[in-house]
Design a protein around this motif. Sequence first.
Motif, short mmCIF file in Angstrom:
data_model
loop_
_atom_site.label_atom_id
_atom_site.label_comp_id
_atom_site.label_asym_id
_atom_site.label_seq_id
_atom_site.Cartn_x
_atom_site.Cartn_y
_atom_site.Cartn_z
N TYR A 150 -44.24 -0.22 35.55
CA TYR A 150 -43.36 -1.32 35.97
C TYR A 150 -42.41 -0.90 37.08
O TYR A 150 -41.50 -1.66 37.44
N ALA A 151 -42.61 0.29 37.63
CA ALA A 151 -41.73 0.79 38.71
C ALA A 151 -41.82 -0.15 39.91
O ALA A 151 -42.90 -0.64 40.27
N GLU A 175 -37.58 -9.71 37.90
CA GLU A 175 -39.04 -9.77 37.86
C GLU A 175 -39.57 -9.21 36.55
O GLU A 175 -40.52 -9.77 35.97
N PHE A 176 -38.97 -8.14 36.08
CA PHE A 176 -39.43 -7.54 34.82
C PHE A 176 -39.14 -8.48 33.65
O PHE A 176 -39.98 -8.66 32.76
N VAL A 179 -33.54 -2.21 40.84
CA VAL A 179 -34.98 -2.03 40.74
C VAL A 179 -35.29 -0.92 39.74
O VAL A 179 -34.60 0.10 39.67
N ARG A 180 -36.34 -1.11 38.95
CA ARG A 180 -36.80 -0.08 38.03
C ARG A 180 -37.49 1.05 38.80
O ARG A 180 -38.21 0.78 39.78
N THR A 181 -37.32 2.27 38.35
CA THR A 181 -38.05 3.40 38.93
C THR A 181 -39.03 3.93 37.89
O THR A 181 -39.12 3.43 36.76
N ASP A 182 -39.78 4.98 38.27
CA ASP A 182 -40.74 5.58 37.34
C ASP A 182 -40.15 6.78 36.61
O ASP A 182 -40.87 7.54 35.98
#
Length: 363
Positions: A150-151, A157-158, A254-257
Amino acid sequence: MSMMKKNLLWLLLPLLFVGGPVITSCSSSEDSLQTNKKTEYFTLWNNCEALTVLKQYVEDVTNPKSANFIPVEDRIATFDMDGTFVAELYPSYFEYNMLEYRVLDDPNYRDQAPEDVRQAGQSIRDFVRNGTPLPSGFDMIHAHAAAKAYAGMTLSEFDSYVKAYAAKPANGFTGMTNGQAFYQPMLQVFEYLKANDFTFYVVSGSDRFICRALVEPLGIAPNRVIGMDVKLVSSQQGDVPGVNYTMGKEEHLVRTDELIIKNLKTNKVLQIAQEIGKVPVLSFGNSGGDSAMHNYCLSNQKYRTAAFMLIADDDVRDHANREKALKLGEQWRQAGYIVISMRDDFRTIYAPEVQLVPFSYSE
């Protein structure tokens, strides 16, 4: 009219209009019945030891005359999510099922999924459909794979992605979506505790933002959800450390990995200490991943405490391994936890229209 009568009339007038007795068509006995009638919070429960213990506990610690009285500000309860009040459906966790869908079925992602992420999704599918055991240490394998899968998504959006998956029909049932798969009797526990001025937190091993999306319909505020976390960055931040970067008004998170923490076992305790700042007095869970949280609660030296474990021992109304559940129940009793039996203690598990059916998969 004599002066005495006039004075008496002026004395009585205020009582006729302000705070005086008002005669209506309702009888005083009806008013008394309405006032004294107690709300029944546990209509979906059978009479059972676990419920008796819970009600006696709450009545004791909320009684100002009791030696065990707990002030409102310290009435803290913690709840695991998956398998405690949200169903484990396939049987697997919601976030496992969503990752399986993301990497194997989602046409917008499946062809670009890294090999390790794809393999994590395949392991879930093999476990669910064929009973193949998950690899050793799969909690962490999944956590890292989910961070990657989901990164790049913004938080909005998530959230939308989780809710879209939650809206899909729950496999193994009719009349229920993934996002409606709540154990209805456990929701009554929330209402009961709320009515008695407890503050409850969801403390889950699942992704914090997945948990927030799932419990939103229950009215549980986002700041009362603790879960697995990945690192977030501002959309234009790049590799600049946050301490050296000023986010602009037009930017998004924003999501990262990068995984920060998998919120299981003692990590749950650490997160509770950091985010709540108080030792809970009540704790609810369903697995060994919740034992540390329970023990932390029971270690509270200031107040009377209690910890409850739900066992999935109903193989008629739910998809369950009764033999395994009964063994766990004995283990939890020996550890000092109160056991809630889905089969014996719940009058119903899901909403009335929900029916159990065999698993059915479309390739």
